[in-house]
Design an enzyme around this catalytic site. Structure first.
Site, short mmCIF file in Angstrom:
data_model
loop_
_atom_site.label_atom_id
_atom_site.label_comp_id
_atom_site.label_asym_id
_atom_site.label_seq_id
_atom_site.Cartn_x
_atom_site.Cartn_y
_atom_site.Cartn_z
N GLU A 53 0.88 -1.31 -0.03
CA GLU A 53 -0.01 -0.11 0.18
C GLU A 53 0.79 1.16 -0.04
O GLU A 53 0.58 2.11 -0.82
CB GLU A 53 -0.95 0.07 1.24
CG GLU A 53 -1.80 -1.16 1.38
CD GLU A 53 -1.22 -2.30 2.33
OE1 GLU A 53 -2.03 -2.62 2.98
OE2 GLU A 53 0.04 -2.79 2.12
N ASP A 201 21.94 -39.93 -4.31
CA ASP A 201 21.87 -38.83 -5.46
C ASP A 201 23.09 -37.81 -5.33
O ASP A 201 23.27 -37.16 -6.16
CB ASP A 201 20.54 -38.28 -5.70
CG ASP A 201 19.41 -39.37 -6.00
OD1 ASP A 201 19.53 -40.55 -6.58
OD2 ASP A 201 18.24 -39.08 -5.82
N LEU A 205 20.65 -29.56 -3.84
CA LEU A 205 19.29 -28.92 -3.25
C LEU A 205 19.42 -27.37 -3.42
O LEU A 205 19.19 -26.71 -2.36
CB LEU A 205 19.22 -29.25 -1.84
CG LEU A 205 19.15 -30.90 -1.67
CD1 LEU A 205 18.80 -31.27 -0.15
CD2 LEU A 205 18.04 -31.59 -2.61
#
Length: 369
Positions: A53, A201, A205
């Protein structure tokens, strides 16, 4: 007559520009409209910075007097990191305020709109409310429960497998799906995986976006026995985000110090049936002001998260591939429901296509639960 829904939809588009940067605050957009024309635009850019605003009114300048303010969330009437927006609205001479949704925080809900009405400003609420609630689903969950909004994501073949019998999982889905997942990471405060995923893996990340800077989420690894390798990639990368390793209480102090010397934080958590108590962990993450959590697996973590009832939303990616056997790695590992009618129901389903992949998006509970 002004089209309230039209202008509010534009304000919502502005609000979305703050995705990934406003937490623990909500995304908020605002427009100043006078004589049917937009004279001011603003959105909340980051926690601690000016509210939407204020930015919109400043952008409008003298034209704010006698204008209508469209804002996607109820203006604040309390002093936090910034002064109350209601006073700015009054000082600007705004004559009408259109609000998409009330502030969901039970401590302040309705205070802003009520105050403005008492000061003689015409207030309209509920315009594009459903869209506003979807935009800030994480904020709503966080301020009403104290826990993060949890999204569960997986990528599988059409026959429900996330890796082959050899453990190969690169890549299940195509580049378009993977690009969208990185946008999900950018929008999330934290990402959670199990230590088996780290072991198999060796993921980073991190967030990698095309042609723009992304925000890395806090990395959280569930590792009850602190078995993570000191050589894991996520412990050796240039990232502004923290790494938390969640363990049980019985871990070697020497290993703890070795992992923490690499910059990670080892956190001891409560156990339940010899596994991390995910419900208690969500309470703890909420106290750390983590408002949104993305769970990326693997199979045991996916099953545990569903069983613990902590998941709010699922984003399930299906690639046009069939492994053709039952010896691969299945999406969920462990015991499931005994009866079909006992399965977890997914509601408010939406389908999206990324290249040749299909993503199923849905909810396990209402936004305010």
């Amino acid at each position: 007559m002004m089209d309230d829904a039209h202008f509010m939809s534009l304000a919502l588009e502005l609000a979305a520009r703050g995705r990934g940067t406003t937490s623990p605050n909500p995304m908020v957009g605002a427009l100043i409209v006078k004589d049917g024309k937009i004279t001011g635009r603003g959105y909340h850019r980051a926690a601690g910075s000016a509210h939407a605003e204020v930015n919109a009114i400043d952008d409008a300048g003298d034209t704010a007097g006698g204008a209508t303010l469209y804002v996607t969330l109820e203006p604040c009437n309390h002093t936090g990191r910034t002064p109350p927006c209601t006073e700015k609205i009054l000082a600007a001479g705004i004559c009408r305020v259109v609000v998409a949704m009330e502030d969901p925080n039970p401590c302040v809900r309705g205070g802003g709109t009520r105050y403005l009405s008492e000061k003689g400003i015409k207030v309209t609420t509920g315009v594009c409310e459903n869209s506003a609630r979807l935009l800030n689903e994480s904020f709503i969950k966080y301020v009403t429960t104290g826990r993060p909004f949890v999204t569960l994501k997986w990528a599988s073949t059409l026959d429900g497998q996330i890796a082959t019998r050899t453990g190969d999982s690169r890549w299940v889905t195509g580049p378009e799906s993977r690009a969208f997942v990185h946008r999900m990471r950018h929008a999330s405060d934290a990402i959670l995986v199990g230590v088996n995923t780290v072991r198999q893996d060796d993921p980073s990340l991190t967030t990698r976006l095309n042609n723009e800077e992304g925000k890395d989420p806090i990395r959280i690894v569930l590792d009850t026995k602190l078995s993570i390798s000191a050589n894991a990639k996520m412990l050796h990368q240039d990232s502004g985000a923290d790494t938390f390793i969640i363990t049980g209480g019985n871990v070697a102090e020497k290993k703890r110090k070795a992992i923490e010397s690499l910059g990670a934080r080892v956190i001891t958590a409560r156990l339940k049936k010899e596994r991390i108590d995910l419900g208690a962990l969500m309470d703890r993450l909420g106290k750390m002001k983590i408002t949104s959590l993305l769970i990326e697996g693997g199979g045991k973590i996916i099953a545990s998260a569903l069983a613990a009832g902590i998941v709010d939303k699922v984003n399930l990616f299906y690639a046009p591939k069939i492994l053709g056997g039952n010896d691969g790695v299945h999406v969920c590992r462990g015991k499931g429901a005994e009866k079909m009618n006992s399965g977890i129901r997914v509601k408010d389903i939406r389908l999206h296509r990324f290249g040749e992949d299909i993503m199923v998006e849905g909810y396990l509970r209402a936004l305010n639960k």
